[in-house]
Write a protein that holds these residues in place. Structure first.
Motif, PDB file in Angstrom:
ATOM      1  N   GLN A  95      -1.605  -0.418 -10.040  1.00 34.26           N
ATOM      2  CA  GLN A  95      -2.616   0.668 -10.505  1.00 34.26           C
ATOM      3  C   GLN A  95      -2.565   1.764  -9.749  1.00 34.26           C
ATOM      4  OE1 GLN A  95      -5.710  -0.966 -13.373  1.00 34.26           O
ATOM      5  NE2 GLN A  95      -3.567  -0.135 -13.563  1.00 34.26           N
ATOM      6  N   LEU A  96      -2.246   1.757  -8.622  1.00 38.11           N
ATOM      7  CA  LEU A  96      -1.981   3.187  -7.669  1.00 38.11           C
ATOM      8  C   LEU A  96      -0.936   3.911  -8.275  1.00 38.11           C
ATOM      9  CD1 LEU A  96      -2.806   1.764  -4.138  1.00 38.11           C
ATOM     10  CD2 LEU A  96      -4.263   3.330  -5.475  1.00 38.11           C
ATOM     11  N   THR A  97       0.265   3.082  -8.650  1.00 38.23           N
ATOM     12  CA  THR A  97       1.528   3.658  -9.173  1.00 38.23           C
ATOM     13  C   THR A  97       1.416   4.443 -10.441  1.00 38.23           C
ATOM     14  OG1 THR A  97       2.573   2.115  -7.593  1.00 38.23           O
ATOM     15  CG2 THR A  97       4.071   3.354  -9.146  1.00 38.23           C
TER      16      THR A  97
ATOM     17  N   LEU B 110      -3.825 -14.526  -5.111  1.00 39.45           N
ATOM     18  CA  LEU B 110      -4.012 -13.319  -4.205  1.00 39.45           C
ATOM     19  C   LEU B 110      -2.893 -12.380  -4.205  1.00 39.45           C
ATOM     20  CD1 LEU B 110      -5.241 -15.093  -1.021  1.00 39.45           C
ATOM     21  CD2 LEU B 110      -6.404 -13.580  -2.441  1.00 39.45           C
ATOM     22  N   TYR B 111      -1.620 -13.039  -4.414  1.00 33.47           N
ATOM     23  CA  TYR B 111      -0.357 -12.067  -4.490  1.00 33.47           C
ATOM     24  C   TYR B 111      -0.438 -11.157  -5.822  1.00 33.47           C
ATOM     25  CZ  TYR B 111       4.467 -10.539  -4.161  1.00 33.47           C
ATOM     26  OH  TYR B 111       5.511  -9.816  -4.264  1.00 33.47           O
ATOM     27  N   SER B 112      -0.722 -11.814  -6.764  1.00 34.66           N
ATOM     28  CA  SER B 112      -0.965 -11.252  -8.189  1.00 34.66           C
ATOM     29  C   SER B 112      -1.783 -10.158  -8.104  1.00 34.66           C
ATOM     30  CB  SER B 112      -1.363 -12.349  -9.128  1.00 34.66           C
ATOM     31  OG  SER B 112      -1.292 -11.812 -10.725  1.00 34.66           O
ATOM     32  N   ASP B 113      -3.181 -10.460  -7.461  1.00 38.44           N
ATOM     33  CA  ASP B 113      -4.043  -9.352  -7.520  1.00 38.44           C
ATOM     34  C   ASP B 113      -3.506  -8.143  -6.607  1.00 38.44           C
ATOM     35  OD1 ASP B 113      -5.860 -10.724  -9.021  1.00 38.44           O
ATOM     36  OD2 ASP B 113      -7.069 -11.715  -7.260  1.00 38.44           O
ATOM     37  N   ALA B 114      -2.942  -8.473  -5.825  1.00 36.43           N
ATOM     38  CA  ALA B 114      -2.344  -7.258  -4.834  1.00 36.43           C
ATOM     39  C   ALA B 114      -1.104  -6.450  -5.420  1.00 36.43           C
ATOM     40  CB  ALA B 114      -1.765  -7.989  -3.351  1.00 36.43           C
ATOM     41  N   LEU B 115      -0.493  -7.319  -6.106  1.00 31.17           N
ATOM     42  CA  LEU B 115       0.480  -6.424  -6.803  1.00 31.17           C
ATOM     43  C   LEU B 115       0.043  -5.729  -7.982  1.00 31.17           C
ATOM     44  CD1 LEU B 115       3.656  -6.318  -7.211  1.00 31.17           C
ATOM     45  CD2 LEU B 115       3.354  -8.284  -8.695  1.00 31.17           C
TER      46      LEU B 115
ATOM     47  N   LYS C 103       0.815  -1.133  -0.013  1.00 34.26           N
ATOM     48  CA  LYS C 103       0.292   0.092   0.007  1.00 34.26           C
ATOM     49  C   LYS C 103       0.975   1.195   0.044  1.00 34.26           C
ATOM     50  CE  LYS C 103      -0.412  -0.206   4.991  1.00 34.26           C
ATOM     51  NZ  LYS C 103      -1.153  -0.385   6.160  1.00 34.26           N
ATOM     52  N   ASP C 104       0.384   2.488  -0.077  1.00 35.55           N
ATOM     53  CA  ASP C 104       0.797   3.648   0.157  1.00 35.55           C
ATOM     54  C   ASP C 104       2.174   3.640  -1.027  1.00 35.55           C
ATOM     55  OD1 ASP C 104       1.599   6.127   1.266  1.00 35.55           O
ATOM     56  OD2 ASP C 104       3.097   5.509   2.410  1.00 35.55           O
ATOM     57  N   MET C 105       1.496   3.820  -2.258  1.00 36.56           N
ATOM     58  CA  MET C 105       2.557   3.673  -3.146  1.00 36.56           C
ATOM     59  C   MET C 105       2.354   4.750  -4.294  1.00 36.56           C
ATOM     60  SD  MET C 105       3.228  -0.348  -4.179  1.00 36.56           S
ATOM     61  CE  MET C 105       4.471   0.272  -5.446  1.00 36.56           C
ATOM     62  N   THR C 106       1.336   5.837  -4.035  1.00 38.91           N
ATOM     63  CA  THR C 106       0.858   6.685  -4.875  1.00 38.91           C
ATOM     64  C   THR C 106       2.017   7.980  -5.145  1.00 38.91           C
ATOM     65  OG1 THR C 106      -0.236   7.953  -3.016  1.00 38.91           O
ATOM     66  CG2 THR C 106      -1.470   6.397  -4.314  1.00 38.91           C
ATOM     67  N   ASP C 107       2.899   7.763  -4.340  1.00 41.36           N
ATOM     68  CA  ASP C 107       4.057   9.037  -4.435  1.00 41.36           C
ATOM     69  C   ASP C 107       5.128   8.494  -5.296  1.00 41.36           C
ATOM     70  OD1 ASP C 107       6.107   8.444  -1.664  1.00 41.36           O
ATOM     71  OD2 ASP C 107       4.838   6.857  -2.597  1.00 41.36           O
TER      72      ASP C 107
END
Length: 241
Positions: A34-36, A24-29, A2-6
């Motif tokens: 997508q945030l980044t 699960l890992y693939s979806d989280a990645l 998380k917290d990767m928008t910067d």
């Protein structure tokens, strides 16, 4: 993750392929990516075959995130096949297999970086930043001192079994890890080649391995740089394919 928008979106990462067989890992990645890179197209594949099909269909990712352990992959040959299919795309390997020998082989074969699967979001962010900027990234835990850089009087610290070797055998082991052939070892230590072969036979027996490659993997995979990872058995299996 998380917290990767910067994370700077430099490097024009418009498309990413995630090759990992753990949903699960693939979806989280994928969510983190997508945030980044919110505009990026993210495609996922659970096997090497599926990833190669994506490439054959015309998908040309700007970044590949690749797990070494896939159902249809044996050793680092899977990475090499993907590297050949996508010679221009940076490939960041993210794997639970964390031997320094494997990491070194991957980087020599053209990987853009390596991260262990338990890496934090901050570490992932740094890796993405470096790779998006055209650089490479290897987790700091895999940049430790190699046996070839240790003084002779500290070489036994690299692996407990090295303490059982004679000083001459320790010197030979150090040169083996440096990739020196018997003839070169004999020259550097002012020994007959037959004497070097006898020493190697004895040290292999003491280390409980069958050949020079297994000895090098045993020693290198047990150093502090690989303390987070798996043992020499996995490393040997991957490096032999």
């Amino acid at each position: 993750m998380k917290d990767m928008t910067d994370t700077p979106s430099q490097g024009a990462i418009r498309s990413v392929a995630i090759v990992d067989d753990h949903p699960l890992y693939s979806d989280a990645l994928a969510a983190a990516l997508q945030l980044t890179f919110p505009e990026a197209r993210v495609e996922k594949a659970q096997t090497l075959g599926a990833a190669l099909e994506l490439v054959d269909s015309g998908f040309a990712p700007d970044l590949v995130m690749f797990d070494l352990k896939l159902p249809d992959v044996c050793g680092i040959s899977g990475f090499k096949r993907l590297r050949a299919a996508l010679p221009d795309a940076p490939i960041l390997v993210i794997s639970s297999l964390t031997s320094a020998q494997v990491v070194e082989a991957l980087m020599e074969d053209g990987a853009a970086g390596f991260l262990p699967k338990d890496a934090s979001s901050q570490v992932l962010r740094q890796a993405l930043r470096d790779i998006a900027g055209g650089g490479k990234y290897v987790h700091s835990g895999y940049r430790g001192t190699s046996i070839t850089e240790l003084p002779d009087d500290r070489i036994e610290e690299a692996h407990p079994k090295l303490a059982e070797l004679t000083p001459q055998q320790q010197k030979i082991m150090k040169l083996i890890c440096a990739g020196k052939p018997n003839k070169q070892i004999a020259y550097e230590l002012s020994l007959a080649e037959a004497t070097v072969k006898a020493h190697i036979t004895a040290l292999l027996r003491r280390l409980g391995v069958q050949n020079r490659t297994q000895a090098a993997v045993l020693v290198e995979s047990a150093q502090p740089a690989t303390a987070m990872g798996t043992g020499e058995a996995d490393a040997q299996a991957f490096l032999s394919h």
